[in-house]
Design an enzyme around this catalytic site. Structure first.
Site, mmCIF file in Angstrom:
data_model
loop_
_atom_site.group_PDB
_atom_site.id
_atom_site.type_symbol
_atom_site.label_atom_id
_atom_site.label_comp_id
_atom_site.label_asym_id
_atom_site.label_seq_id
_atom_site.Cartn_x
_atom_site.Cartn_y
_atom_site.Cartn_z
ATOM 1 N N ASN A 42 0.841 -1.203 0.000
ATOM 2 C CA ASN A 42 0.000 0.000 0.000
ATOM 3 C C ASN A 42 0.877 1.254 0.000
ATOM 4 O O ASN A 42 1.973 1.286 0.585
ATOM 5 C CB ASN A 42 -1.002 0.000 1.161
ATOM 6 C CG ASN A 42 -0.374 -0.062 2.541
ATOM 7 O OD1 ASN A 42 0.662 -0.679 2.737
ATOM 8 N ND2 ASN A 42 -1.005 0.570 3.509
ATOM 9 N N ILE A 43 0.375 2.276 -0.687
ATOM 10 C CA ILE A 43 1.111 3.524 -0.870
ATOM 11 C C ILE A 43 0.128 4.662 -0.593
ATOM 12 O O ILE A 43 -0.891 4.769 -1.286
ATOM 13 C CB ILE A 43 1.654 3.628 -2.316
ATOM 14 C CG1 ILE A 43 2.526 2.419 -2.654
ATOM 15 C CG2 ILE A 43 2.414 4.936 -2.514
ATOM 16 C CD1 ILE A 43 2.805 2.250 -4.148
ATOM 17 N N GLU A 44 0.414 5.471 0.427
ATOM 18 C CA GLU A 44 -0.552 6.500 0.821
ATOM 19 C C GLU A 44 -0.159 7.883 0.331
ATOM 20 O O GLU A 44 1.020 8.180 0.120
ATOM 21 C CB GLU A 44 -0.717 6.469 2.347
ATOM 22 C CG GLU A 44 -1.297 5.131 2.792
ATOM 23 C CD GLU A 44 -1.654 5.041 4.258
ATOM 24 O OE1 GLU A 44 -1.290 5.943 5.039
ATOM 25 O OE2 GLU A 44 -2.315 4.037 4.625
ATOM 26 N N CYS A 53 -4.179 0.693 -2.454
ATOM 27 C CA CYS A 53 -4.058 -0.533 -1.657
ATOM 28 C C CYS A 53 -3.014 -1.469 -2.281
ATOM 29 O O CYS A 53 -2.756 -1.423 -3.488
ATOM 30 C CB CYS A 53 -5.380 -1.288 -1.615
ATOM 31 S SG CYS A 53 -6.690 -0.478 -0.704
ATOM 32 N N GLU A 55 -3.243 -4.585 -2.955
ATOM 33 C CA GLU A 55 -3.814 -5.490 -3.962
ATOM 34 C C GLU A 55 -3.843 -4.826 -5.337
ATOM 35 O O GLU A 55 -3.470 -5.420 -6.348
ATOM 36 C CB GLU A 55 -5.251 -5.875 -3.581
ATOM 37 C CG GLU A 55 -5.368 -6.670 -2.306
ATOM 38 C CD GLU A 55 -5.526 -5.802 -1.067
ATOM 39 O OE1 GLU A 55 -4.913 -4.706 -1.003
ATOM 40 O OE2 GLU A 55 -6.241 -6.214 -0.149
ATOM 41 N N CYS A 86 -10.435 -4.697 0.874
ATOM 42 C CA CYS A 86 -11.553 -3.749 0.847
ATOM 43 C C CYS A 86 -12.458 -4.044 -0.353
ATOM 44 O O CYS A 86 -12.078 -4.765 -1.289
ATOM 45 C CB CYS A 86 -11.039 -2.310 0.821
ATOM 46 S SG CYS A 86 -10.435 -1.770 -0.790
ATOM 47 N N CYS A 89 -11.036 -3.280 -3.864
ATOM 48 C CA CYS A 89 -10.057 -4.262 -4.343
ATOM 49 C C CYS A 89 -10.726 -5.582 -4.722
ATOM 50 O O CYS A 89 -10.298 -6.247 -5.666
ATOM 51 C CB CYS A 89 -8.966 -4.481 -3.305
ATOM 52 S SG CYS A 89 -7.844 -3.073 -3.217
HETATM 53 N N1 THU Z 1 -5.181 -1.487 2.726
HETATM 54 C C1 THU Z 1 -4.629 -2.316 1.792
HETATM 55 O O1 THU Z 1 -3.627 -1.979 1.159
HETATM 56 N N2 THU Z 1 -5.204 -3.514 1.596
HETATM 57 C C2 THU Z 1 -6.220 -4.026 2.338
HETATM 58 O O2 THU Z 1 -6.621 -5.164 2.114
HETATM 59 C C3 THU Z 1 -6.840 -3.216 3.399
HETATM 60 C C4 THU Z 1 -6.379 -1.803 3.472
HETATM 61 C C5 THU Z 1 -4.487 -0.224 3.010
HETATM 62 C C6 THU Z 1 -5.130 1.043 2.530
HETATM 63 C C7 THU Z 1 -4.528 2.053 3.480
HETATM 64 O O3 THU Z 1 -3.240 2.408 3.025
HETATM 65 C C8 THU Z 1 -4.348 1.289 4.779
HETATM 66 O O4 THU Z 1 -4.359 -0.077 4.415
HETATM 67 C C9 THU Z 1 -5.405 1.554 5.827
HETATM 68 O O5 THU Z 1 -6.674 1.421 5.286
#
Ligand code: THU
Length: 130
Positions: A42-44, A53, A55, A86, A89
């Site tokens: 994941n990259i915010e 996310c 995935e 989520c 995804c």
């Molecule tokens: N996130 C994912 O990358 N995959 C998941 O299956 C659940 C949530 C990430 C999104 C965000 O960067 C962080 O987790 C919190 O929601």
């Protein structure tokens, strides 16, 4: 490549996560039908909704490299429960990967395997667009 190994790849990929705001690390590993593995995390973004996310990162990476057929995706989080992808995804997995095995890994490295349709029953699909 068995699912134990794929789970390990997802755990390894978690190290590259950039969870600047949530501090919630997620790693992913995608297995193609011919045995190649892609990894993602994941990259915010400071504009939170632009966050990607793990995935979708790995699926878009693989698709952009020309891959089209997939066997399984592993997703690893530092969670007590098996991490739950989520809704967005789940839709992308359904659209771009079809009925694959989704290997959900918890913080202890244990995993459970579900088919796409188990996690997204009655999915919207390209058929509905016809
Ligand atoms: N996130 C994912 O990358 N995959 C998941 O299956 C659940 C949530 C990430 C999104 C965000 O960067 C962080 O987790 C919190 O929601």
């Amino acid at each position: 490549m068995n699912y134990e190994q794929l789970a390990k790849k997802a755990i390894e990929a978690k190290k590259n996560a950039l969870p600047t705001y949530s501090k919630f690390r997620v790693g992913s590993a995608l297995l193609t039908e011919d045995g190649k593995i892609y990894s993602g995390c994941n990259i915010e973004s400071s504009s939170y909704s632009l966050t990607m996310c793990a995935e979708r990162t790995v699926i878009f990476k693989a698709i952009s490299e020309g891959e089209r057929k997939f066997k399984a995706i592993a997703i690893a989080g530092d969670t007590e429960n098996y991490i739950s992808p989520c809704g967005a995804c789940r839709q992308v997995i359904s659209d771009l990967c079809g009925q694959i095995d989704i290997v959900r890994v918890n913080g202890k490295g244990k995993y459970i395997v579900n088919k796409t349709s188990e996690l997204l029953p009655s999915a919207f699909s390209d058929n509905d667009l016809k």
